[in-house]
Design an enzyme around this catalytic site. Structure first.
Site, PDB file in Angstrom:
ATOM      1  N   GLU A 123      50.472 -24.352  37.567  1.00 23.24           N
ATOM      2  CA  GLU A 123      49.200 -23.645  37.727  1.00 23.24           C
ATOM      3  C   GLU A 123      49.213 -22.723  38.952  1.00 23.24           C
ATOM      4  O   GLU A 123      48.311 -22.729  39.777  1.00 23.24           O
ATOM      5  CB  GLU A 123      48.037 -24.640  37.800  1.00 23.24           C
ATOM      6  N   GLU A 169      49.726 -29.746  29.747  1.00 24.09           N
ATOM      7  CA  GLU A 169      48.468 -30.388  30.131  1.00 24.09           C
ATOM      8  C   GLU A 169      47.439 -30.103  29.046  1.00 24.09           C
ATOM      9  O   GLU A 169      47.123 -28.936  28.777  1.00 24.09           O
ATOM     10  CB  GLU A 169      47.962 -29.903  31.495  1.00 24.09           C
TER      11      GLU A 169
END
Length: 510
Positions: free
Chosen positions: A194, A315
């Protein structure tokens, strides 16, 4: 006139007897050529809340039964679920983690503050050796995430060397000094996490250059995974694919993150206290995963038509408000039948995109978000999501059977979604079909065209419950579990079943 009335009567009678299906599924068994990677059924363990400490690891001196500090009950449960892969150490934690702090004698390891998750002190007693030891115990492939946000290229290079190299070098000498003579076989390495957000607030242009820098110095990593997009950020995917085009040695996978959040980050809703409006909204948001994969795949196809770079959905899952009275930074939430449907829908979607999706990791394995296991002291709970993963394990490394689905609509408050979601596969002569009936109020009649095959045996399993928000809790009898589901043998190439409302169902034919 009388003849017309007779046929009308017969048609109505067939409807009333349930002979006319609301859903039809055609199995194209002659086109079962794409392998469903077992890694699609992967999991995720971050240094977050009670996922690692108390969930996986309790230490050798704990009164809780353990093997070298790892909970025995968790080991056995994960093995029984057939866990194929585990991602570690994060997540946002990965880009603050310095791996050398987590090796060597435990009493000599420096501590750190987990700034992302509750500002608790991390003592680094669970590090590289512990993670890889745990993976060996549960029979799972390890997937290690490298620190790009606050780490260095040298640090990343030395970590890969420490883990994978058999050469004589300072890093292999250090590994041997710490008790591991032979290298580990670690294939999957994520380079950053991320990085558009908690991993450094980077632009895709900056990160793609940084990725190439890190990837070029981590030569022992055979399958390198670049940080991909969040949700609908298609520009990130375009820039990453463009800037790594024709760099086959540098990139083998590109990640995608998508959480099922009912409203927004400020109002996520209760994990257990919900009515049908939240049920419908959650499942409709979950179905967006198919759209995301299709759109990101289209961009990837532009630069990689051979589909050499795998999409890694590392995720995914539900994200609700934490349970009342728990630490907001620990992300502990209960897990209901609604989560079981979310898991089944997503896994069917991943299966159906097996040509591009090569790995997926539900967040997270234990005590965090959509967990398969919850622990409290020496007690353990297997969640509805756990039972779906156990049921769907039949698809691991099987060949995808393309399906053509025609289904009714589940309507609520003027909106609608498909009532049924499905995927199918073939392995060792067994055809496995997994269904989700999203409608909490109505049984769905399904007719399956089995593709001209003759089957001698049929059986099934089901996950459902009395109420949409039923869940399993400590010290109580399970309300949601895996049970047998009666299936009749196909006749004349067709199989008819009835999917109970709000259920996840496996049908197996052989």
């Amino acid at each position: 006139m009388k003849k017309k009335m007779f046929y009308t009567f017969m048609l109505l009678s067939l409807f009333s007897l349930g002979a006319i299906a609301q859903t039809t599924v055609n199995l194209h068994t002659d086109q079962a050529e794409t392998k469903i990677n077992g890694e699609i059924y992967g999991h995720f363990a971050e240094h977050l809340g009670r996922c690692i400490y108390g969930g996986i690891y309790v230490g050798e001196d704990s009164d809780i039964p353990n093997i070298r500090g790892f909970r025995e009950d968790v080991i056995y449960a994960l093995k029984d679920m057939n866990i194929p892969l585990l991602r570690w150490p994060g997540g946002c934690f990965a880009d603050t983690y310095h791996w050398k702090d987590g090796i060597g004698p435990k009493h000599e390891r420096p501590s750190m503050v987990n700034v992302h998750w509750g500002n608790v002190t991390e003592d680094n007693s669970f590090g590289t050796h512990e993670f890889l030891d745990f993976c060996e115990l549960i029979g799972a492939e390890p997937y290690i995430n490298i620190n790009v946000g606050s780490g260095t290229v040298q640090e990343a290079s030395e970590w890969v060397e420490y883990v994978t190299s058999s050469n004589i070098s300072p890093m292999t000498d250090l590994r041997k000094k710490n008790g591991r003579e032979e290298p580990w076989d670690v294939k999957y390495w994520g380079i950053g996490n991320e990085n558009w957000g908690c991993g450094g607030e980077m632009t895709p242009e900056y990160y793609s250059d940084l990725y190439r820098h890190f990837a070029s110095f981590t030569k022992g990593a055979s399958y390198k995974i670049a940080c991909g997009a969040s949700d609908y950020d298609y520009n990130w995917t375009d820039v990453l694919m463009k800037n790594t085009q024709n760099k086959q040695h540098l990139i083998q996978g590109l990640s995608l993150h998508y959480y099922t959040i009912t409203h927004n980050w400020q109002k996520k809703g209760s994990a257990t206290g919900f009515e049908e409006d939240e049920w419908f909204l959650t499942l409709s948001k979950t179905l967006k995963m198919d759209e995301l994969i299709r759109n990101h795949s289209t961009i990837m196809d532009k630069y990689d038509p051979e589909k050499r770079v795998g999409m890694i959905v590392d995720e995914w899952g539900t994200w609700f408000d934490v349970e009342p009275g728990t630490n907001p930074g620990f992300l502990y939430q209960q897990n209901t039948l609604r989560d079981a449907l979310v898991a089944g829908i997503n896994l069917n979607v991943f299966n159906n995109h097996a040509d591009r999706v090569k790995m997926a990791n539900i967040a997270q394995a234990i005590n965090v978000l959509q967990s398969v296991i919850l622990t409290k002291e020496d007690d353990i709970v297997l969640t509805p999501t756990y039972y779906v993963f156990k049921m769907y394990s039949v698809h691991q490394d099987a060949n995808l059977i393309p399906t053509f689905l025609k289904t009714s609509r589940y309507e609520f408050d003027g909106k609608s979604v498909p009532s049924v979601n499905v995927s199918a596969s073939e392995k060792d002569g067994v055809t496995s079909i997994t269904f989700c009936n999203l409608n909490p109020n109505k049984t769905e009649k399904v007719e399956i065209n089995v593709g001209g095959k003759n089957f001698a045996d049929a059986n099934g399993q089901i996950v459902t419950a009395k109420n949409i928000n039923d869940y399993n809790d400590f010290g109580q009898e399970e309300k949601v579990s895996l049970k047998s589901f009666e299936v009749k043998k196909p006749k004349n190439g067709k199989l008819s079943i009835e999917l109970p409302a709000k259920s996840v169902v496996l049908v197996q034919l052989q």
